[in-house]
Design a protein around this motif. Structure first.
Motif, PDB file in Angstrom:
ATOM      1  N   ASN A 112      27.437 -14.799  13.530  1.00 48.95           N
ATOM      2  CA  ASN A 112      26.207 -14.261  13.565  1.00 48.95           C
ATOM      3  C   ASN A 112      25.100 -15.141  13.801  1.00 48.95           C
ATOM      4  N   SER A 113      25.255 -16.508  12.918  1.00 47.30           N
ATOM      5  CA  SER A 113      24.132 -17.432  13.082  1.00 47.30           C
ATOM      6  C   SER A 113      23.968 -17.932  14.475  1.00 47.30           C
ATOM      7  N   VAL A 114      24.896 -18.031  15.303  1.00 44.88           N
ATOM      8  CA  VAL A 114      24.923 -18.288  16.739  1.00 44.88           C
ATOM      9  C   VAL A 114      24.059 -17.347  17.450  1.00 44.88           C
ATOM     10  N   LYS A 115      24.590 -15.960  17.136  1.00 45.48           N
ATOM     11  CA  LYS A 115      24.024 -14.962  18.114  1.00 45.48           C
ATOM     12  C   LYS A 115      22.502 -14.667  17.665  1.00 45.48           C
ATOM     13  N   THR A 116      22.127 -14.945  16.441  1.00 44.70           N
ATOM     14  CA  THR A 116      20.584 -14.545  16.058  1.00 44.70           C
ATOM     15  C   THR A 116      19.805 -15.588  15.985  1.00 44.70           C
ATOM     16  N   ALA A 117      20.306 -16.763  16.390  1.00 46.81           N
ATOM     17  CA  ALA A 117      19.471 -18.092  16.284  1.00 46.81           C
ATOM     18  C   ALA A 117      18.072 -17.896  17.035  1.00 46.81           C
ATOM     19  N   GLY A 118      16.967 -18.065  16.737  1.00 45.82           N
ATOM     20  CA  GLY A 118      15.764 -17.960  17.471  1.00 45.82           C
ATOM     21  C   GLY A 118      15.419 -16.723  17.822  1.00 45.82           C
ATOM     22  N   ASP A 119      15.746 -15.493  16.953  1.00 44.82           N
ATOM     23  CA  ASP A 119      15.673 -14.280  17.325  1.00 44.82           C
ATOM     24  C   ASP A 119      16.434 -13.969  18.385  1.00 44.82           C
ATOM     25  N   GLY A 120      17.670 -14.458  18.716  1.00 48.28           N
ATOM     26  CA  GLY A 120      18.507 -14.112  19.846  1.00 48.28           C
ATOM     27  C   GLY A 120      18.273 -14.863  21.040  1.00 48.28           C
ATOM     28  N   LEU A 121      16.978 -15.487  21.154  1.00 49.15           N
ATOM     29  CA  LEU A 121      16.801 -16.163  22.217  1.00 49.15           C
ATOM     30  C   LEU A 121      17.456 -17.304  22.964  1.00 49.15           C
ATOM     31  N   ASN A 122      17.815 -18.162  21.480  1.00 50.30           N
ATOM     32  CA  ASN A 122      18.706 -19.302  22.080  1.00 50.30           C
ATOM     33  C   ASN A 122      20.128 -19.156  22.517  1.00 50.30           C
ATOM     34  N   PHE A 123      20.723 -18.118  21.968  1.00 48.64           N
ATOM     35  CA  PHE A 123      22.023 -17.806  22.439  1.00 48.64           C
ATOM     36  C   PHE A 123      21.891 -17.406  23.975  1.00 48.64           C
ATOM     37  N   ILE A 156      21.303 -22.417  40.234  1.00 47.08           N
ATOM     38  CA  ILE A 156      20.309 -23.481  40.290  1.00 47.08           C
ATOM     39  C   ILE A 156      19.443 -23.275  38.980  1.00 47.08           C
ATOM     40  N   PHE A 157      19.054 -21.827  38.787  1.00 48.41           N
ATOM     41  CA  PHE A 157      18.220 -21.689  37.884  1.00 48.41           C
ATOM     42  C   PHE A 157      18.982 -21.747  36.312  1.00 48.41           C
ATOM     43  N   GLY A 158      20.227 -21.390  36.399  1.00 49.19           N
ATOM     44  CA  GLY A 158      20.958 -21.567  35.133  1.00 49.19           C
ATOM     45  C   GLY A 158      21.001 -23.096  34.845  1.00 49.19           C
ATOM     46  N   MET A 159      21.240 -23.936  35.701  1.00 54.33           N
ATOM     47  CA  MET A 159      21.416 -25.233  35.651  1.00 54.33           C
ATOM     48  C   MET A 159      20.161 -25.959  34.972  1.00 54.33           C
ATOM     49  N   ILE A 160      19.063 -25.495  35.345  1.00 53.05           N
ATOM     50  CA  ILE A 160      17.719 -26.020  35.205  1.00 53.05           C
ATOM     51  C   ILE A 160      17.396 -25.645  33.870  1.00 53.05           C
ATOM     52  N   VAL A 161      17.844 -24.362  33.234  1.00 49.11           N
ATOM     53  CA  VAL A 161      17.571 -24.012  31.836  1.00 49.11           C
ATOM     54  C   VAL A 161      18.586 -24.698  31.033  1.00 49.11           C
ATOM     55  N   MET A 162      19.843 -24.886  31.467  1.00 47.42           N
ATOM     56  CA  MET A 162      20.650 -25.691  30.350  1.00 47.42           C
ATOM     57  C   MET A 162      20.470 -27.098  30.371  1.00 47.42           C
ATOM     58  N   PHE A 163      19.980 -27.789  31.359  1.00 47.66           N
ATOM     59  CA  PHE A 163      19.951 -29.170  31.469  1.00 47.66           C
ATOM     60  C   PHE A 163      18.464 -29.359  31.023  1.00 47.66           C
ATOM     61  N   GLY A 164      17.333 -28.549  31.301  1.00 47.64           N
ATOM     62  CA  GLY A 164      16.087 -28.886  31.053  1.00 47.64           C
ATOM     63  C   GLY A 164      15.515 -28.368  29.927  1.00 47.64           C
ATOM     64  N   TYR A 165      16.432 -27.292  29.156  1.00 52.45           N
ATOM     65  CA  TYR A 165      15.695 -26.782  27.836  1.00 52.45           C
ATOM     66  C   TYR A 165      16.744 -26.500  26.722  1.00 52.45           C
ATOM     67  N   ALA A 166      17.730 -25.967  27.334  1.00 53.97           N
ATOM     68  CA  ALA A 166      18.969 -25.635  26.291  1.00 53.97           C
ATOM     69  C   ALA A 166      19.359 -27.013  25.516  1.00 53.97           C
ATOM     70  N   ILE A 167      19.767 -27.984  26.398  1.00 53.95           N
ATOM     71  CA  ILE A 167      20.362 -29.216  25.684  1.00 53.95           C
ATOM     72  C   ILE A 167      19.283 -29.887  25.076  1.00 53.95           C
ATOM     73  N   PRO A 168      18.207 -30.363  25.556  1.00 55.46           N
ATOM     74  CA  PRO A 168      17.359 -31.025  24.875  1.00 55.46           C
ATOM     75  C   PRO A 168      16.803 -30.777  23.721  1.00 55.46           C
ATOM     76  N   HIS A 169      16.785 -29.254  23.523  1.00 55.45           N
ATOM     77  CA  HIS A 169      16.359 -28.504  22.268  1.00 55.45           C
ATOM     78  C   HIS A 169      17.412 -28.232  21.300  1.00 55.45           C
ATOM     79  N   GLY A 170      18.787 -28.871  21.752  1.00 55.54           N
ATOM     80  CA  GLY A 170      19.844 -28.611  20.807  1.00 55.54           C
ATOM     81  C   GLY A 170      20.415 -27.569  20.629  1.00 55.54           C
ATOM     82  N   PHE A 171      20.503 -26.568  21.598  1.00 62.58           N
ATOM     83  CA  PHE A 171      21.179 -25.118  21.273  1.00 62.58           C
ATOM     84  C   PHE A 171      22.613 -25.132  21.327  1.00 62.58           C
ATOM     85  N   TYR A 172      23.137 -24.412  20.520  1.00 58.35           N
ATOM     86  CA  TYR A 172      24.531 -24.395  20.370  1.00 58.35           C
ATOM     87  C   TYR A 172      25.226 -24.153  21.779  1.00 58.35           C
ATOM     88  N   LEU A 173      26.226 -25.108  22.099  1.00 57.24           N
ATOM     89  CA  LEU A 173      27.094 -24.851  23.485  1.00 57.24           C
ATOM     90  C   LEU A 173      28.522 -25.193  23.228  1.00 57.24           C
TER      91      LEU A 173
END
Length: 318
Positions: free
Chosen positions: A189-200, A42-59
């Motif tokens: 490395n660009s994916v892993k370190t984006a946003g100081d690692g927080l995005n990944f 439940i938490f993972g889906m909230i983060v993915m659809f509520g934050y990661a996707i809207p902010h354009g994180f690489y998936l």
């Protein structure tokens, strides 16, 4: 103590409470595994659809593959941990599993990932590992008094050791897999370190949670053989256990991303979950200990915490 540090202490409280909450919610290890897995999904889906996707994180596909398989390893770890709690109790299972994870994560970071880059780091790292091992030995020392009950004397046996190894192995692989795949170049490395690692870290939460749920169902059906009862009331009660796990994750990510705290301090403070789990099991779950055992547990816990703190700051010696 400022707000940032207080927030950084919350993961230790929430993660340390997982064993306490699951014990209070009841159910078999299979039902506890199902409950916590769906709670984290439940938490993972909230983060993915509520934050990661809207902010354009690489998936991309490597995010899904890495997240899914690390989630499967986590399920192995958490299901074995619940079996360990059932056999040893929370107050003994938490420090043993935490100590094992600290040692194995450190050794794999040093060897597999090559993060210990000089002699000083190796000397300090090995010294801190010795502290953790000494602490675990003290914590796990059985009661030898004549008045000790048979149950107390037989808490550490071959099955307990097997569950401990599976728990430590599952959690270590869950942690090390994303970093190792990044070292191999599967994750750029660009994916892993984006946003100081927080995005990944946030991007793989969704795929991880799917792997956790699928793994939990497979383990429940084919290992525990409790397919008919996996959605009974105790499973739904253990959604609360999943909430505690997820809140620990949330505050860990927020603290790591906070410039006033950072990744090293956030990780170090999270290791204090051993105090919550150990003494919560003793005082909240009434897991009986003799005065001699309490002295050994206190001394051992201090050694494990100190060792974990040193390892958490190992890069200061680079």
């Amino acid at each position: 103590m400022n707000i940032a540090i207080l927030m950084a202490l919350l993961p230790a409280i929430f993660w340390g409470s997982v064993g306490l909450v699951s014990a209070k919610m009841g159910g078999t290890p299979a039902q506890q595994t199902i409950g916590i897995s769906f709670g984290t999904m439940i938490f993972g889906m909230i983060v993915m659809f509520g934050y990661a996707i809207p902010h354009g994180f690489y998936l991309g596909p490597e995010i899904w593959v890495t997240g899914f398989f690390s989630g499967l390893f986590w399920v192995i770890g958490i299901s074995a941990l619940f079996m360990l709690f059932q056999r040893m109790g929370v107050s003994l299972g938490v420090p043993l599993s935490t100590g094992g994870q600290v040692v194995m994560n450190a050794l794999l970071a040093a060897t597999l990932l090559g993060e210990w880059t000089n002699l000083t780091m190796w000397l300090v790292g090995l010294f801190s590992i010795l502290l953790v091992v000494a602490g675990v030995v003290l914590i796990s020392r059985p009661e030898k008094d004549e008045n000790a009950t048979e149950k107390q004397e037989s808490r550490i046996d071959s099955k307990s050791i097997l569950y401990l190894l599976l728990a430590v192995g599952g959690f270590v692989l869950y942690f090390i897999l994303p970093n190792y795949l990044a070292k191999l170049g599967y994750i750029s490395n660009s994916v892993k370190t984006a946003g100081d690692g927080l995005n990944f870290t946030l991007a793989i939460l969704g795929p991880q949670s799917i792997g956790q749920v699928i793994g939990a169902i497979l383990i429940t059906v084919f290992v525990f053989r409790e397919g008919k009862t996996m959605f009974a009331k105790p499973s739904w009660r253990n959604l609360l256990t999943g909430l505690f796990q997820a809140l620990g994750n949330l505050f860990m990510f927020l603290s790591a991303a906070n410039p006033a705290v950072g990744q090293t301090i956030a990780t170090t403070l999270s290791q204090l979950n051993i105090i919550v789990g150990t003494f919560g099991g003793i005082y909240l779950l009434n897991e009986k200990k003799s005065p001699r055992q309490m002295k050994a547990i206190i001394a051992g816990t201090i050694l494990v915490v100190v060792g974990a703190i040193i390892i958490g700051n190992i890069h200061a010696f680079a």
